[in-house]
Scaffold this motif. Structure first.
Motif, PDB file in Angstrom:
ATOM      1  N   ASP A  24      14.746 -32.236 -10.432  1.00 20.82           N
ATOM      2  CA  ASP A  24      13.619 -32.960 -11.019  1.00 20.82           C
ATOM      3  C   ASP A  24      13.743 -34.481 -10.861  1.00 20.82           C
ATOM      4  OD1 ASP A  24      15.781 -33.000 -12.743  1.00 20.82           O
ATOM      5  OD2 ASP A  24      14.563 -32.957 -14.563  1.00 20.82           O
ATOM      6  N   ALA A  25      14.742 -34.931 -10.111  1.00 21.61           N
ATOM      7  CA  ALA A  25      14.883 -36.364  -9.835  1.00 21.61           C
ATOM      8  C   ALA A  25      13.983 -36.751  -8.664  1.00 21.61           C
ATOM      9  CB  ALA A  25      16.337 -36.695  -9.508  1.00 21.61           C
ATOM     10  N   GLN A  26      13.771 -38.051  -8.496  1.00 23.43           N
ATOM     11  CA  GLN A  26      12.960 -38.509  -7.374  1.00 23.43           C
ATOM     12  C   GLN A  26      13.390 -39.906  -6.929  1.00 23.43           C
ATOM     13  OE1 GLN A  26       8.826 -39.503  -8.345  1.00 23.43           O
ATOM     14  NE2 GLN A  26       9.308 -39.307 -10.527  1.00 23.43           N
ATOM     15  N   ILE A  27      13.221 -40.165  -5.636  1.00 22.85           N
ATOM     16  CA  ILE A  27      13.399 -41.507  -5.085  1.00 22.85           C
ATOM     17  C   ILE A  27      12.012 -42.142  -5.137  1.00 22.85           C
ATOM     18  CG2 ILE A  27      14.186 -42.893  -3.143  1.00 22.85           C
ATOM     19  CD1 ILE A  27      16.379 -41.129  -4.303  1.00 22.85           C
TER      20      ILE A  27
ATOM     21  N   TYR B 116      21.622 -34.966  -3.684  1.00 20.00           N
ATOM     22  CA  TYR B 116      21.303 -35.247  -5.081  1.00 20.00           C
ATOM     23  C   TYR B 116      20.118 -34.410  -5.572  1.00 20.00           C
ATOM     24  CZ  TYR B 116      20.786 -37.722  -9.485  1.00 20.00           C
ATOM     25  OH  TYR B 116      20.709 -38.034 -10.836  1.00 20.00           O
ATOM     26  N   LEU B 117      19.082 -34.286  -4.751  1.00 20.03           N
ATOM     27  CA  LEU B 117      17.912 -33.510  -5.162  1.00 20.03           C
ATOM     28  C   LEU B 117      18.220 -32.012  -5.197  1.00 20.03           C
ATOM     29  CD1 LEU B 117      15.029 -35.444  -3.349  1.00 20.03           C
ATOM     30  CD2 LEU B 117      15.904 -35.701  -5.680  1.00 20.03           C
ATOM     31  N   GLU B 118      19.225 -31.602  -4.454  1.00 26.85           N
ATOM     32  CA  GLU B 118      19.694 -30.212  -4.553  1.00 26.85           C
ATOM     33  C   GLU B 118      20.352 -29.990  -5.914  1.00 26.85           C
ATOM     34  OE1 GLU B 118      23.684 -28.072  -3.037  1.00 26.85           O
ATOM     35  OE2 GLU B 118      22.455 -28.860  -1.401  1.00 26.85           O
ATOM     36  N   MET B 119      21.111 -30.990  -6.394  1.00 27.58           N
ATOM     37  CA  MET B 119      21.848 -30.856  -7.645  1.00 27.58           C
ATOM     38  C   MET B 119      21.008 -31.221  -8.863  1.00 27.58           C
ATOM     39  SD  MET B 119      25.570 -32.409  -6.476  1.00 27.58           S
ATOM     40  CE  MET B 119      26.458 -31.749  -7.896  1.00 27.58           C
ATOM     41  N   VAL B 120      20.060 -32.159  -8.694  1.00 33.93           N
ATOM     42  CA  VAL B 120      19.164 -32.572  -9.803  1.00 33.93           C
ATOM     43  C   VAL B 120      17.722 -32.481  -9.282  1.00 33.93           C
ATOM     44  CG1 VAL B 120      18.689 -34.353 -11.527  1.00 33.93           C
ATOM     45  CG2 VAL B 120      20.979 -34.184 -10.536  1.00 33.93           C
TER      46      VAL B 120
ATOM     47  N   ASN C 162      27.341 -35.599 -11.389  1.00 36.50           N
ATOM     48  CA  ASN C 162      28.411 -35.202 -12.311  1.00 36.50           C
ATOM     49  C   ASN C 162      28.564 -36.147 -13.500  1.00 36.50           C
ATOM     50  OD1 ASN C 162      29.063 -32.986 -10.771  1.00 36.50           O
ATOM     51  ND2 ASN C 162      30.788 -33.941  -9.744  1.00 36.50           N
ATOM     52  N   THR C 163      27.904 -37.313 -13.436  1.00 28.10           N
ATOM     53  CA  THR C 163      28.110 -38.306 -14.500  1.00 28.10           C
ATOM     54  C   THR C 163      26.817 -38.704 -15.224  1.00 28.10           C
ATOM     55  OG1 THR C 163      28.023 -40.073 -12.834  1.00 28.10           O
ATOM     56  CG2 THR C 163      30.198 -39.279 -13.465  1.00 28.10           C
ATOM     57  N   LYS C 164      25.803 -39.148 -14.488  1.00 26.19           N
ATOM     58  CA  LYS C 164      24.625 -39.750 -15.128  1.00 26.19           C
ATOM     59  C   LYS C 164      23.345 -38.910 -15.057  1.00 26.19           C
ATOM     60  CE  LYS C 164      26.907 -43.553 -16.044  1.00 26.19           C
ATOM     61  NZ  LYS C 164      27.220 -43.979 -17.410  1.00 26.19           N
ATOM     62  N   LYS C 165      23.139 -38.214 -13.925  1.00 26.30           N
ATOM     63  CA  LYS C 165      21.921 -37.409 -13.725  1.00 26.30           C
ATOM     64  C   LYS C 165      20.643 -38.215 -13.982  1.00 26.30           C
ATOM     65  CE  LYS C 165      23.528 -32.646 -14.428  1.00 26.30           C
ATOM     66  NZ  LYS C 165      24.964 -32.872 -14.438  1.00 26.30           N
ATOM     67  N   VAL C 166      20.554 -39.417 -13.419  1.00 24.44           N
ATOM     68  CA  VAL C 166      19.336 -40.213 -13.592  1.00 24.44           C
ATOM     69  C   VAL C 166      18.184 -39.564 -12.840  1.00 24.44           C
ATOM     70  CG1 VAL C 166      20.612 -42.360 -13.933  1.00 24.44           C
ATOM     71  CG2 VAL C 166      19.868 -41.717 -11.633  1.00 24.44           C
ATOM     72  N   LYS C 167      16.949 -39.833 -13.303  1.00 18.43           N
ATOM     73  CA  LYS C 167      15.779 -39.150 -12.742  1.00 18.43           C
ATOM     74  C   LYS C 167      14.995 -40.013 -11.762  1.00 18.43           C
ATOM     75  CE  LYS C 167      16.711 -35.520 -15.082  1.00 18.43           C
ATOM     76  NZ  LYS C 167      15.915 -35.015 -16.205  1.00 18.43           N
ATOM     77  N   LYS C 168      14.984 -41.329 -11.953  1.00 15.94           N
ATOM     78  CA  LYS C 168      14.184 -42.200 -11.081  1.00 15.94           C
ATOM     79  C   LYS C 168      15.085 -43.212 -10.392  1.00 15.94           C
ATOM     80  CE  LYS C 168      11.257 -43.523 -14.282  1.00 15.94           C
ATOM     81  NZ  LYS C 168      10.098 -44.220 -14.894  1.00 15.94           N
ATOM     82  N   ILE C 169      15.104 -43.136  -9.055  1.00 11.36           N
ATOM     83  CA  ILE C 169      15.993 -43.988  -8.259  1.00 11.36           C
ATOM     84  C   ILE C 169      15.170 -44.744  -7.222  1.00 11.36           C
ATOM     85  CG2 ILE C 169      17.980 -44.016  -6.702  1.00 11.36           C
ATOM     86  CD1 ILE C 169      18.748 -41.259  -7.918  1.00 11.36           C
ATOM     87  N   ILE C 170      15.495 -46.009  -7.026  1.00  6.27           N
ATOM     88  CA  ILE C 170      14.921 -46.800  -5.943  1.00  6.27           C
ATOM     89  C   ILE C 170      16.055 -47.143  -4.985  1.00  6.27           C
ATOM     90  CG2 ILE C 170      15.188 -48.992  -7.205  1.00  6.27           C
ATOM     91  CD1 ILE C 170      12.617 -49.936  -5.797  1.00  6.27           C
ATOM     92  N   SER C 171      15.775 -47.165  -3.699  1.00  3.55           N
ATOM     93  CA  SER C 171      16.842 -47.427  -2.727  1.00  3.55           C
ATOM     94  C   SER C 171      16.564 -48.698  -1.940  1.00  3.55           C
ATOM     95  CB  SER C 171      16.982 -46.253  -1.749  1.00  3.55           C
ATOM     96  OG  SER C 171      15.862 -46.180  -0.886  1.00  3.55           O
ATOM     97  N   LEU C 172      17.631 -49.328  -1.490  1.00  4.57           N
ATOM     98  CA  LEU C 172      17.562 -50.478  -0.591  1.00  4.57           C
ATOM     99  C   LEU C 172      18.644 -50.296   0.466  1.00  4.57           C
ATOM    100  CD1 LEU C 172      16.779 -53.349   0.362  1.00  4.57           C
ATOM    101  CD2 LEU C 172      18.420 -54.244  -1.312  1.00  4.57           C
TER     102      LEU C 172
ATOM    103  N   LYS D  18      13.911 -54.710  -9.740  1.00  5.14           N
ATOM    104  CA  LYS D  18      13.851 -55.008 -11.178  1.00  5.14           C
ATOM    105  C   LYS D  18      12.542 -54.537 -11.805  1.00  5.14           C
ATOM    106  CE  LYS D  18      15.146 -58.892 -12.992  1.00  5.14           C
ATOM    107  NZ  LYS D  18      16.118 -58.417 -13.990  1.00  5.14           N
ATOM    108  N   ASN D  19      11.453 -54.633 -11.055  1.00  2.99           N
ATOM    109  CA  ASN D  19      10.136 -54.299 -11.587  1.00  2.99           C
ATOM    110  C   ASN D  19       9.676 -52.893 -11.231  1.00  2.99           C
ATOM    111  OD1 ASN D  19       9.751 -56.916 -12.735  1.00  2.99           O
ATOM    112  ND2 ASN D  19       9.285 -57.719 -10.691  1.00  2.99           N
ATOM    113  N   SER D  20      10.569 -52.077 -10.710  1.00  3.46           N
ATOM    114  CA  SER D  20      10.178 -50.751 -10.207  1.00  3.46           C
ATOM    115  C   SER D  20      10.067 -49.689 -11.289  1.00  3.46           C
ATOM    116  CB  SER D  20      11.201 -50.282  -9.166  1.00  3.46           C
ATOM    117  OG  SER D  20      12.471 -50.051  -9.789  1.00  3.46           O
ATOM    118  N   GLY D  21      10.721 -49.904 -12.419  1.00  4.49           N
ATOM    119  CA  GLY D  21      10.750 -48.866 -13.455  1.00  4.49           C
ATOM    120  C   GLY D  21      11.801 -47.796 -13.197  1.00  4.49           C
ATOM    121  N   ALA D  22      12.668 -48.036 -12.224  1.00 10.40           N
ATOM    122  CA  ALA D  22      13.710 -47.063 -11.890  1.00 10.40           C
ATOM    123  C   ALA D  22      14.849 -47.111 -12.905  1.00 10.40           C
ATOM    124  CB  ALA D  22      14.250 -47.340 -10.491  1.00 10.40           C
ATOM    125  N   ASP D  23      15.589 -46.004 -12.982  1.00 13.26           N
ATOM    126  CA  ASP D  23      16.776 -45.938 -13.848  1.00 13.26           C
ATOM    127  C   ASP D  23      18.010 -46.446 -13.116  1.00 13.26           C
ATOM    128  OD1 ASP D  23      15.309 -44.503 -15.879  1.00 13.26           O
ATOM    129  OD2 ASP D  23      15.448 -42.748 -14.571  1.00 13.26           O
TER     130      ASP D  23
END
Length: 410
Positions: free
Chosen positions: A198-201, A192-196, A164-174, A222-227
Motif C-alpha cells: 500500500d506504499a507509493q512513490i 519495497y512495494l512487494e513488501m509494503v 523492516n523498520t519504518k514502513k512509510v507509505k509516501k516516498i519521493i525520490s531524487l 519539502k513541499n511534497s507531503g511525503a513521509d
C-alpha cells in the motif's frame, strides 16, 4: 682441511640459495591491470581501491607469490570516462601484457571494459562499479564481481531495511538521471512495494549527472507531503553537496532520508560533530569495519591506516578481496590459464575480510553482504557512520530465476 671443506660447502649452499632467490625474483610476474578514477570528483574511490589492492599484493608477494610468481599491479586513470577507460584497458593488455583487469567505479566505464574483456577473453573483476547488468543481462564468462551490485546496494537492501523498520507509505525520490540512477529506483520500488503493497512513490525527481545545486529539488521534496525521500545513486561529491544543502534547509528534521550511499565512509570521514551529515538517515554500508569481529579485517584496517593515513572504504576492501580471489582461482586451477581459472572460481567459497563468501556460479556474482542502520555518531569513530548495523545477504540479490528472465527478455 676439515675447516676448509666445511667453509667450501657453506659457500656452495650460500651460492645455491642466492641462485634460488634470484631465480624466484626473476620469474615473470602475474600482471593485474587496474583501471580506476584516480583524479577528479571520484578519485576518492580510485585511491582507496588501489591502496587496498596494494596491501593484498604486498602480503602475497611476501609469502612467495602465486605458484612461485610475484604479482604486479599497473594502475591507469580512467577519468570516469568510458572512452578513456577502454583505451587504457586495451593498452594494459597490449603494451603491458596484463593477465587480468580490475577496477572502475563508473558503471559506464565498467560496461565498456567488460565488453572489451569479453572480446579479448580476459578476466575482468570490477571493484566498485555497481551496475547489475554486467553480471545479469550483459553477462559473459569473463566477468566476476567480488563486490556488491546495484540490486542489493541501491535497491533491495534499502527497501528491506525500510520495510523492516519504518514502513512509510509516501516516498519521493531524487536521483541522477543516468542508467544506474534509473535502475536503482526501479529495483528499490520492485522490492519495497512487494513488501509494503500500500506504499507509493508519489514523485520521481531527476537531476543531471554531476549536479551541484540541489535547491530547487530540495524545495520540491519539502513541499511534497511525503513521509520520506529516497536518494537514487547520488554519491561522491554530489552526495556531499546535496547533504550540505538539505541540512541547511532542515530537510533531515522534517522527514526520513533513505540515503544508501551515505553508509560508506568516503564522504564523511573528514566530517566532525557539528558539521552537516545525513542525520538519522536510513543508510546501507558495504564495509562496517567498526562492527566486524574478524582478525584479518582488524589487521587490514591498521595496515591501511598506516599506508594511507585514514580509515579504509569498501572499495579498499573490495580490491583486497578481489586480489585474493584471483589468488584462490589461480592456485585451484594450478596455472595462469584463463579458462581453467574461470572454472575454478565458479561456485568457489572465498575467505574474505568479512568472512566466508561464495561466488555464485550462474552469474559470477559474489554474495557479498550489505549492512544497514541509521547515520549517527558513536564512540570509537570521530566521523558520522552507520550505527547498530544489521546484515542483508543473499536475500538482497536477484534470484537465478529473476536473472534468467532478464536474459531471456533481451
Amino acid at each position: 682441511m676439515k675447516k676448509r671443506f666445511v667453509s667450501s660447502v657453506l659457500a656452495l649452499i650460500a651460492v645455491l640459495c642466492l641462485g634460488v632467490t634470484v631465480h624466484a625474483a626473476e620469474k615473470k610476474p602475474i600482471v593485474i591491470g587496474h583501471i580506476h578514477s584516480m583524479s577528479g570528483a571520484l578519485s576518492m574511490y580510485g585511491i582507496s581501491s588501489e591502496a587496498g589492492g596494494s596491501i593484498a599484493i604486498e602480503e602475497i608477494n611476501a609469502a612467495g607469490g602465486i605458484l612461485g610468481r610475484p604479482l604486479k599491479m599497473i594502475t591507469r586513470d580512467d577519468k570516469a570516462n568510458p572512452e578513456v577507460g577502454l583505451r587504457e584497458a586495451k593498452d594494459l593488455v597490449i603494451s603491458e601484457n596484463a593477465d587480468f583487469l580490475t577496477g572502475t567505479v563508473s558503471s559506464a566505464v565498467g560496461m565498456a571494459v567488460s565488453s572489451f574483456a569479453k572480446k579479448e577473453k580476459i578476466i575482468f573483476m570490477p571493484s566498485n562499479a555497481q551496475s547489475s547488468r554486467m553480471t545479469e543481462d550483459e553477462f559473459h564468462p569473463y566477468i566476476f564481481r567480488i563486490a556488491t551490485n546495484s540490486v542489493v546496494y541501491w535497491g533491495y537492501a534499502p527497501a528491506i531495511a525500510l520495510a523492516n523498520t519504518k514502513k512509510v507509505k509516501k516516498i519521493i525520490s531524487l536521483g541522477w538521471e543516468y542508467e544506474t540512477g534509473k535502475t536503482a529506483l526501479k529495483q528499490f520500488k520492485e522490492k519495497y512495494l512487494e513488501m509494503v503493497p500500500d506504499a507509493q512513490i508519489i514523485d520521481e525527481l531527476w537531476a543531471p549527472l554531476g549536479t551541484t545545486d540541489y535547491t530547487a529539488y530540495i524545495n520540491k521534496i519539502k513541499n511534497s507531503g511525503a513521509d520520506a525521500f529516497y536518494l537514487a545513486a547520488v554519491y561522491g561529491g554530489g552526495e556531499l553537496a546535496f547533504t550540505k544543502q538539505a541540512d541547511s534547509f532542515g530537510l533531515y528534521d522534517q522527514m526520513l532520508a533513505i540515503q544508501p550511499c551515505a553508509g560508506d565512509i568516503e564522504s564523511w570521514y573528514t566530517v566532525t560533530k557539528g558539521g552537516p551529515f545525513p542525520k538519522a538517515a536510513l543508510a546501507t554500508t558495504r564495509y562496517p569495519f567498526w562492527a566486524i569481529d574478524n582478525p584479518r579485517s582488524k589487521v587490514f584496517v591498521e595496515k591501511y591506516k598506516n599506508k594511507v593515513g585514514q580509515y579504509p572504504s569498501y572499495g579498499a576492501m573490495n580490491h583486497y578481496n578481489t586480489i585474493y580471489a584471483l589468488k584462490a582461482g589461480i592456485e585451484k586451477a594450478g596455472a595462469v590459464d584463463t579458462e581453467k581459472i574461470i572454472k575454478a572460481l565458479e561456485g568457489l567459497t572465498l575467505d574474505t575480510l568479512i568472512g566466508k563468501v561464495q561466488i555464485r556460479a550462474y552469474d559470477h556474482q559474489a554474495m557479498m553482504p550489505t549492512w544497514y542502520g541509521t547515520m549517527d555518531y558513536a564512540e570509537g569513530l570521530p566521523f558520522p557512520h552507520v550505527v547498530k548495523v544489521t546484515p542483508i545477504g543473499e536475500e538482497g540479490y536477484h534470484t537465478i530465476e529473476q536473472i534468467k528472465k532478464l536474459r531471456e527478455s533481451k
